[in-house]
Write an enzyme that holds these catalytic residues in place. Sequence first.
Site, PDB file in Angstrom:
ATOM      1  N   ARG A 231      11.902 -89.250  48.145  1.00  0.00           N
ATOM      2  CA  ARG A 231      11.042 -89.551  47.000  1.00  0.00           C
ATOM      3  C   ARG A 231      11.547 -90.838  46.356  1.00  0.00           C
ATOM      4  NH1 ARG A 231       7.964 -86.734  49.002  1.00  0.00           N
ATOM      5  NH2 ARG A 231       6.923 -84.862  48.234  1.00  0.00           N
ATOM      6  N   ASP A 255      10.319 -95.536  52.680  1.00  0.00           N
ATOM      7  CA  ASP A 255       9.001 -94.948  52.930  1.00  0.00           C
ATOM      8  C   ASP A 255       8.379 -94.489  51.623  1.00  0.00           C
ATOM      9  OD1 ASP A 255       6.915 -94.009  54.721  1.00  0.00           O
ATOM     10  OD2 ASP A 255       7.540 -91.983  54.147  1.00  0.00           O
ATOM     11  N   GLU A 260       4.913 -95.656  43.401  1.00  0.00           N
ATOM     12  CA  GLU A 260       3.983 -95.764  44.529  1.00  0.00           C
ATOM     13  C   GLU A 260       2.587 -95.219  44.236  1.00  0.00           C
ATOM     14  OE1 GLU A 260       6.156 -93.181  47.336  1.00  0.00           O
ATOM     15  OE2 GLU A 260       4.480 -91.780  47.246  1.00  0.00           O
ATOM     16  N   HIS A 292       4.662 -94.174  52.469  1.00  0.00           N
ATOM     17  CA  HIS A 292       4.745 -92.707  52.498  1.00  0.00           C
ATOM     18  C   HIS A 292       4.078 -92.170  53.774  1.00  0.00           C
ATOM     19  CE1 HIS A 292       5.663 -89.341  49.507  1.00  0.00           C
ATOM     20  NE2 HIS A 292       5.604 -88.804  50.716  1.00  0.00           N
TER      21      HIS A 292
END
Length: 345
Positions: A231, A255, A260, A292
């Site tokens: 996260r 990622d 985000e 993500h």
Amino acid sequence: MIKVAFFDAKAYDKPSFEQYGSLYDLRFKYFETKLNEDTVDLAKGCDAICVFVNDTVNAAVIDRLHEYGVRLIALRSAGYNNVDLPAAFGKIHVVHVPAYSPYAVAEHAIALLLTSVRRIHKAYNRTREFNFSLNGLTGFDFHGKTVGVIGTGKIGRIFIDICRGFGMNVIAHDLFPAKDSGIAYVPLDELLEKSDIISLHCPLTEDTRHLINAAAIEKMKKGVVIVNTSRGGLIDAEALLEGIKARKVGAACLDVYEEEADVFFEDRSGHILNDDLLSRLISMPNVIVTSHQAFLTEEALNNIAETTVKNIRSCFDRDGMCDNELCYRCGKIEQCRKERKEKCF
Ligand code: NAI
């Protein structure tokens, strides 16, 4: 027929949810918009909602859902930091997909790591333009390097197994070390000090927010490679950028990103990005960002749809009892998940 409002729907979600939904007598109403206080009215008339990682399920949204008679919040993700569980307790049941393909995420972490360390992203662009120079593409062997894994749950353990295959020395840190796992657990500071590569596989909680901050980066080896597929909030992105600019952090594979929610999963290629920090990170030659994407394999999408549909069905069929329920009755979610044998409320 159970009616489910499906928020933040993407083209790749629908085929598997349609397939399992029809098998289990569920009707999905797909909304491309994310759930938040402005869009919650779309759930009116539905029995359940289905949400993903960047939907906002705060106390205000939960109260409105409760008012509209929505009885279930079905997360189609493992992480649940976007849901105010204490606010939902006693009003709406919350279920999630505890595991759909931990391999997908662990393998993506390795893909990012290999890409970064062996400069594959640069080589790919070069050879497409018939530039066959090797200058600036020097990497390092994984073999013999020390990798520090923070969080040794389902994904962390698979990541460790893969790293062992490369002949890396693995050290790990977890609040609840896995007994008899053969994993060398060390205190967090020791992990930060000794690791050539650090990969994050713990959940985002109040305790882990900005786990990687300026002080933590200060303790790391010069040239450390940081991988985050968990996260975004685990890393203070400003501190990371400073660490990169100071040449302390050798590379970052991200990622996930703390801010985000308004950017990832969307095509922003024709827009001017308002997030200067993200723009600066992306502009760095030693930062790789994927949006993500770690979960995105065919196997994972299928498992997510099947488990979510079964979660919803079992909650309605069994009057609120579902094995994958998250609740806050005891105030300790982890403990509750292990010990619960009856419905929470
Ligand atoms: P898990 O629940 O199996 O393992 C998490 C581990 O972290 C547990 O062993 C737990 O004891 C440990 N932990 C908790 N607090 C900690 C702390 N303060 N310090 C160190 N360790 C701590 O979870 P799983 O399935 O391995 O997933 C890990 C994370 O990966 C999820 O929380 C989620 O945020 C993320 N994820 C990301 C995806 C993506 O597409 N990028 C997809 C799926 C999950």
